[in-house]
Write an enzyme that holds these catalytic residues in place. Sequence first.
Site, mmCIF file in Angstrom:
data_model
loop_
_atom_site.group_PDB
_atom_site.id
_atom_site.type_symbol
_atom_site.label_atom_id
_atom_site.label_comp_id
_atom_site.label_asym_id
_atom_site.label_seq_id
_atom_site.Cartn_x
_atom_site.Cartn_y
_atom_site.Cartn_z
ATOM 1 N N MET A 1 0.827 -1.195 0.000
ATOM 2 C CA MET A 1 0.000 0.000 0.000
ATOM 3 C C MET A 1 0.870 1.257 0.000
ATOM 4 O O MET A 1 1.968 1.262 0.555
ATOM 5 C CB MET A 1 -0.921 0.009 1.215
ATOM 6 C CG MET A 1 -2.001 -1.048 1.175
ATOM 7 S SD MET A 1 -3.174 -0.790 -0.172
ATOM 8 C CE MET A 1 -4.309 -2.140 0.117
ATOM 9 N N CYS A 2 0.384 2.305 -0.594
ATOM 10 C CA CYS A 2 1.114 3.567 -0.700
ATOM 11 C C CYS A 2 0.933 4.397 0.569
ATOM 12 O O CYS A 2 0.142 4.075 1.457
ATOM 13 C CB CYS A 2 0.605 4.359 -1.901
ATOM 14 S SG CYS A 2 0.578 3.414 -3.441
ATOM 15 N N ARG A 3 1.681 5.490 0.650
ATOM 16 C CA ARG A 3 1.554 6.470 1.720
ATOM 17 C C ARG A 3 1.459 7.844 1.083
ATOM 18 O O ARG A 3 2.099 8.115 0.066
ATOM 19 C CB ARG A 3 2.750 6.451 2.665
ATOM 20 C CG ARG A 3 3.066 5.120 3.329
ATOM 21 C CD ARG A 3 2.135 4.817 4.502
ATOM 22 N NE ARG A 3 0.891 4.182 4.052
ATOM 23 C CZ ARG A 3 -0.107 3.830 4.852
ATOM 24 N NH1 ARG A 3 -0.016 4.071 6.151
ATOM 25 N NH2 ARG A 3 -1.193 3.258 4.375
ATOM 26 N N ASN A 112 -4.500 5.531 -2.296
ATOM 27 C CA ASN A 112 -3.923 4.373 -1.632
ATOM 28 C C ASN A 112 -5.014 3.321 -1.571
ATOM 29 O O ASN A 112 -6.068 3.556 -0.981
ATOM 30 C CB ASN A 112 -3.436 4.746 -0.228
ATOM 31 C CG ASN A 112 -2.908 3.558 0.542
ATOM 32 O OD1 ASN A 112 -2.495 2.562 -0.045
ATOM 33 N ND2 ASN A 112 -2.917 3.657 1.867
#
Length: 281
Positions: A1-3, A112
């Site tokens: 997952m992105c931030r 995200n």
Amino acid sequence: MCRWAAYRGEPLYLEELVTSPAHSLIEQSHCATRAKTATNGDGFGIAWYGDRPEPGRYRDILPAWSDCNLRSIARQIRSPLFLAHVRAATGGGTRRDNCHPFVFGRWSFMHNGQVGDFEHLRRPMENMLDDEFYAARTGTTDSELLFLLALQFGLDRDPVGACAEALGFVERLAVHLGRPVLVRFTAAFSNGHDLYAVRYASDRKAPTLYAAPMGPDGGYCLVSEPLNDDNAWAEIPDGSAVIVGENGVDVRLFGTADAPIREHVPLTSLPAGAGKGALLA
């Protein structure tokens, strides 16, 4: 997952989110604490608003921690509204066109999450786009396509409603095609005036979202995870939309029916000095 991290308020240097805090976005790119994957090294991007209506943007496929240009830009650019993102790819190659934020006209968008079974839903999703939006698609991610669908469904006219309609369309499409329904969506987007965010998941497992006052005179920051250990950070519940505007923060319930739920949810005040806005406890 992105931030990711986003800010609206009195002008701040980008470094106030990207590089300076103890748990800055660059720190999160190699040591995230509230994500499934600690490393977010598949590229990064920033979009910021200045004197022109459309945002400036800088993206690259390098890990955020290894790009000296990012640190230099973040130290020099000052903006009242900006979005910053570090990527952990769940689909789509590591290439600049797949790095967030995505932009179209005055809009910027970062995400995200994921669309389950995207390889089977991608073509009918793309077929919903008018030529103008289809031609604007340069990458291969589900995130960019969700952004373009929101534009198709009226992001200019009703940002929160268009987002709900886009996500609802994807869920109904999955049902129609006999595919699993899975949309996980925590996103921030802006038209250069207001900052919007949505936290939603069809399985009630949405990626995290936090908010806190920042900067002078009622500025606010929205983030995937807190930038420091300050207790000012409030978690935004799953199934919420956030609007940061001139009058502070508005948090409302969010769903993917024909129209988003418009009622205000019970609010409590932010810590002292937060300005006019309010957040969920």
